[in-house]
Design an enzyme around this catalytic site. Structure first.
Site, PDB file in Angstrom:
ATOM      1  N   LYS A   1     -43.669  78.962  27.875  1.00 50.97           N
ATOM      2  CA  LYS A   1     -43.522  80.416  28.099  1.00 50.97           C
ATOM      3  C   LYS A   1     -43.241  80.732  29.555  1.00 50.97           C
ATOM      4  O   LYS A   1     -43.746  80.049  30.454  1.00 50.97           O
ATOM      5  CB  LYS A   1     -44.809  81.144  27.664  1.00 50.97           C
TER       6      LYS A   1
ATOM      7  N   TYR B   1     -50.355  77.982  32.210  1.00 53.16           N
ATOM      8  CA  TYR B   1     -51.489  77.112  31.870  1.00 53.16           C
ATOM      9  C   TYR B   1     -51.648  75.989  32.903  1.00 53.16           C
ATOM     10  O   TYR B   1     -52.689  75.350  32.979  1.00 53.16           O
ATOM     11  CB  TYR B   1     -51.352  76.481  30.467  1.00 53.16           C
TER      12      TYR B   1
ATOM     13  N   HIS C   1     -43.911  85.571  28.182  1.00 53.08           N
ATOM     14  CA  HIS C   1     -45.359  85.486  27.940  1.00 53.08           C
ATOM     15  C   HIS C   1     -46.020  86.862  27.722  1.00 53.08           C
ATOM     16  O   HIS C   1     -46.851  87.027  26.840  1.00 53.08           O
ATOM     17  CB  HIS C   1     -46.028  84.750  29.101  1.00 53.08           C
TER      18      HIS C   1
ATOM     19  N   ASP D   1     -48.000  73.857  21.810  1.00 51.36           N
ATOM     20  CA  ASP D   1     -47.747  75.131  22.482  1.00 51.36           C
ATOM     21  C   ASP D   1     -48.367  75.114  23.885  1.00 51.36           C
ATOM     22  O   ASP D   1     -49.570  74.939  24.030  1.00 51.36           O
ATOM     23  CB  ASP D   1     -48.391  76.259  21.657  1.00 51.36           C
TER      24      ASP D   1
END
Ligand code: A2P
Length: 280
Positions: free
Chosen positions: A78, A53, A111, A48
């Site tokens: 996401k 990120y 998200h 994931d």
């Protein structure tokens, strides 16, 4: 569930391996490459990540370096908040796909819900883009993250496709009962981000005492507890021995009484992030 490759079945008909390897706060570069590679080599089949990120490129490299066939893996990413809306979402998906170096994504999530003016329209325009990607086969399942019941109800008013997943913060002391029960009654699988409370569960004496009874660590207890609540845990670690430790959760069962004790723990260790008020 008896192993990392056992699956929950999504409303899209696809299987999703029952524990995902989380990569939030995993630094880009060597750390992300090596931890993802190590996780896959340790048996994880579900990774994931997210555009925000900042590690999609390295996650993709770790996937390739693992030597495991793409068809055996389940990859989630996401859409970040700055890319909401129909056209921006399609573009953002393309960027994520390229960074990951993949030709399809297993699960693509919004998200966070828009929570400001015009939120219902923004969320539904964004969702239409995900529905198109799903129809085109570029993504095998689509879902959301951090959606509360009212965001989901509003999305479902105009959606053609019911989200397959809602990924929310879920750990002892933070169970989001209302959201979870709405998801379960609408066939939406709940995924747990921060199943260890980003580490804040690990020093809790009550959890430590229960874990001791089973000869398990608090991390293992929390991951097993998430699974026994029929929620899919996404533990994150960059440390090889912990990555492995977090896979050893299939050889014990938490009793009903202990499940109840953990389920009734009061709020603690939460991030404090409220989807209705976050400012990003
Ligand atoms: P690290 O990544 O340095 O190994 P969550 O999954 O709830 O977000 O929690 C992630 C945090 O918990 C990270 O700080 C991670 O540290 C730590 N962690 C993950 N697994 C374990 C474990 N088995 N024992 C102790 N700490 C762990």
């Amino acid at each position: 569930m008896n192993s990392l490759s056992d699956t929950f079945v999504l409303n899209s008909g696809k299987g999703i391996p029952c524990i995902g390897f989380g990569t939030w706060q995993t630094p880009d570069g060597e750390t992300a490459v090596n931890s993802v590679k190590y996780a896959i080599q340790s048996g994880y089949r579900h990774i994931d990540t997210a555009a925000i990120y900042g590690n999609e490129k390295s996650v993709g490299q770790g996937i390739r370096e693992s030597g495991t066939d793409r068809s055996e893996l389940f990859i989630t990413t996401k859409l970040w908040n700055s890319d909401r809306g129909y056209e921006p979402a399609l573009k953002a998906f393309d960027t994520s796909l390229k960074k990951l170096g993949l030709d399809y994504i297993d699960l693509y999530l919004i998200h966070w819900p828009e929570n400001k003016a015009n939120s219902a329209k923004v969320n539904s325009d964004t969702w239409r883009a995900l529905e198109k990607l799903y129809r085109d086969g570029a993504v095998k399942s689509i879902g959301v993250s951090n959606f509360l019941e009212h965001h989901l109800r509003s999305l479902l008013d105009s959606a053609e496709t019911v989200p397959a997943v809602n990924q929310i913060e879920f750990h002892p002391g933070q169970m989001q009962h209302e959201t979870v029960s709405f998801c379960k009654s609408n066939g939406i699988l709940v995924e747990a981000w921060s199943p260890l409370g980003t580490g804040k569960m690990l020093n809790n004496p009550e959890l430590a005492e229960i874990a001791l009874k089973y000869g398990k660590s608090v991390a293992q207890l929390c991951i097993r507890w998430v699974l026994q609540n029929e929620v899919l845990p996404l533990p994150k670690s960059i440390t090889p021995c912990r990555i492995e430790e977090n896979t050893n959760v299939f050889d014990f069962e938490i009793s009903c009484a202990d499940m109840q004790t953990i389920n009734s723990m009061p709020y603690f260790g939460g991030s404090g992030l409220n989807p209705d008020t976050v400012t990003y």
